[in-house]
Write a protein that holds these residues in place. Sequence first.
Motif, mmCIF file in Angstrom:
data_model
loop_
_atom_site.group_PDB
_atom_site.id
_atom_site.type_symbol
_atom_site.label_atom_id
_atom_site.label_comp_id
_atom_site.label_asym_id
_atom_site.label_seq_id
_atom_site.Cartn_x
_atom_site.Cartn_y
_atom_site.Cartn_z
ATOM 1 N N ALA A 1 63.406 4.895 -10.063
ATOM 2 C CA ALA A 1 62.551 6.171 -9.966
ATOM 3 C C ALA A 1 61.763 6.557 -11.000
ATOM 4 O O ALA A 1 60.589 6.846 -10.534
ATOM 5 C CB ALA A 1 63.671 7.280 -9.261
ATOM 6 N N TRP A 2 62.182 6.602 -12.199
ATOM 7 C CA TRP A 2 61.581 7.024 -13.191
ATOM 8 C C TRP A 2 60.012 5.968 -13.392
ATOM 9 O O TRP A 2 59.006 6.287 -13.437
ATOM 10 C CB TRP A 2 62.293 7.071 -14.873
ATOM 11 N N ALA A 3 60.517 4.607 -13.095
ATOM 12 C CA ALA A 3 59.335 3.846 -13.193
ATOM 13 C C ALA A 3 58.528 3.813 -12.218
ATOM 14 O O ALA A 3 57.159 3.579 -12.374
ATOM 15 C CB ALA A 3 60.150 2.370 -13.180
ATOM 16 N N CYS A 4 58.793 4.155 -10.942
ATOM 17 C CA CYS A 4 57.950 4.419 -9.800
ATOM 18 C C CYS A 4 56.995 5.468 -10.243
ATOM 19 O O CYS A 4 55.672 5.715 -10.035
ATOM 20 C CB CYS A 4 58.695 4.507 -8.544
ATOM 21 N N CYS A 5 57.409 6.736 -10.797
ATOM 22 C CA CYS A 5 56.603 7.890 -10.993
ATOM 23 C C CYS A 5 55.681 7.626 -12.096
ATOM 24 O O CYS A 5 54.693 7.929 -11.885
ATOM 25 C CB CYS A 5 57.625 9.037 -11.498
ATOM 26 N N ALA A 6 56.011 6.785 -13.065
ATOM 27 C CA ALA A 6 55.521 6.492 -14.174
ATOM 28 C C ALA A 6 54.284 5.545 -13.574
ATOM 29 O O ALA A 6 52.992 5.473 -13.862
ATOM 30 C CB ALA A 6 55.867 5.889 -15.015
ATOM 31 N N GLY A 7 54.826 4.688 -12.831
ATOM 32 C CA GLY A 7 53.772 3.939 -12.306
ATOM 33 C C GLY A 7 52.432 4.482 -11.240
ATOM 34 O O GLY A 7 51.252 3.983 -11.384
ATOM 35 N N MET A 8 52.962 5.382 -10.696
ATOM 36 C CA MET A 8 52.027 6.202 -9.800
ATOM 37 C C MET A 8 51.128 7.094 -10.712
ATOM 38 O O MET A 8 49.710 6.957 -10.396
ATOM 39 C CB MET A 8 52.877 7.127 -8.998
ATOM 40 N N ALA A 9 51.382 7.584 -11.860
ATOM 41 C CA ALA A 9 50.464 8.189 -12.643
ATOM 42 C C ALA A 9 49.770 7.061 -13.510
ATOM 43 O O ALA A 9 48.526 7.361 -13.363
ATOM 44 C CB ALA A 9 51.319 8.878 -13.880
ATOM 45 N N LEU A 10 50.161 5.892 -13.700
ATOM 46 C CA LEU A 10 49.181 5.088 -14.456
ATOM 47 C C LEU A 10 48.192 4.457 -13.372
ATOM 48 O O LEU A 10 47.051 4.241 -13.687
ATOM 49 C CB LEU A 10 50.107 3.937 -15.203
ATOM 50 N N ALA A 11 48.882 3.771 -12.204
ATOM 51 C CA ALA A 11 48.114 2.890 -11.536
ATOM 52 C C ALA A 11 47.014 3.567 -10.553
ATOM 53 O O ALA A 11 45.788 3.725 -10.744
ATOM 54 C CB ALA A 11 49.080 1.954 -10.876
ATOM 55 N N PRO A 12 47.817 4.431 -9.533
ATOM 56 C CA PRO A 12 46.936 5.046 -8.582
ATOM 57 C C PRO A 12 46.065 6.004 -9.261
ATOM 58 O O PRO A 12 44.761 6.509 -9.086
ATOM 59 C CB PRO A 12 47.715 5.412 -7.580
ATOM 60 N N HIS A 13 46.865 7.032 -10.191
ATOM 61 C CA HIS A 13 46.114 8.287 -10.643
ATOM 62 C C HIS A 13 45.109 8.039 -11.619
ATOM 63 O O HIS A 13 43.838 8.426 -11.481
ATOM 64 C CB HIS A 13 47.370 9.060 -10.914
ATOM 65 N N LEU A 14 45.478 7.279 -12.671
ATOM 66 C CA LEU A 14 44.647 7.279 -13.868
ATOM 67 C C LEU A 14 43.573 5.611 -13.549
ATOM 68 O O LEU A 14 42.319 6.004 -13.708
ATOM 69 C CB LEU A 14 45.596 6.852 -14.973
ATOM 70 N N LEU A 15 44.249 4.621 -13.444
ATOM 71 C CA LEU A 15 43.460 3.484 -13.030
ATOM 72 C C LEU A 15 42.753 3.443 -12.153
ATOM 73 O O LEU A 15 41.407 3.137 -12.042
ATOM 74 C CB LEU A 15 44.479 2.270 -13.297
#
Length: 306
Positions: A227-241
Amino acid sequence: MADPERQTRPRERYETGPILVLLVAILAISTSSILVRIAQAEGVHSLAIATWRLVIAALILAPLVVARHRAQLTEIVRHRTPAAVAGVLLALHFAAWISSLETISVATSTALLTTNPVWVAVLSALFLHERAGRSTWLGVLVASFACMWLYLAVAPADGRQGDGYSGQIMALLGAFSFAGYLLIGRGLRSKTALVPYLFAVTSVAAIALALLSLALSLPLFKLTPLAWACCAGMALAPHLLGHGAMNWAMKHLPATSVAVATLGEPVGAALLAWLILHESVSAAEWVGFTLLLVGIALAVAGGRKG
């Protein structure tokens, strides 16, 4: 007479680099729903997922703002009231949309979410007195009919219709709130730089959702490693990238082209959901998605003419 080679070189750059960047942006944004679903399957509350997506994104932006944009933060402070309202609307957007994924499919949720250009056109006409052409209003009507079609087409067949309807209402609420966020942001972005603005509204949204989660006594820190990895992935991929690449593409492509390209998100999300989550899409849903894309395309095209 103009040199033919000089005329073709800019066109080659127009057709390759920016379009590839835009495709990367759409792919990155399409992963958001999948990551949310995986985190929800790990037992994480939707508000907690939304909170950590924004908190992690704000923490990533913070060093960049301090190092390179510290002086420009004064402009944000000067316009703190609209920035705070934009942040609250962004928080509502993520809270509502992520909650919708608890009860409706990824494809339907993202399709309803991408109606935000339609609601921007309506709100602009109502509150900013911007003229909307016939194409825009035709797009509004087609998209509204498509929303009603989806509203009826994907109702649960086992009698728990309230759950299905509430999911679609939450997805539309996410679209409405994002439309309001875009309208306020359009005015602020003419006065502030991009990175400090994103940091400010993301931070306000993160604080708002964190306070709400604490008030509801949600377990914000009891997440599994996945779950931590998913939240970090959301911040990095959809939100920032994803959003960062879109903003870069806006400098090289017409705004209408970028807006229409974002309509590929429901298709990308549906394909990923089919491949990873094994979610199927009915024929009635495909009809609704098609009508929805046509309506949004008409609304965006009408806005460009205006």
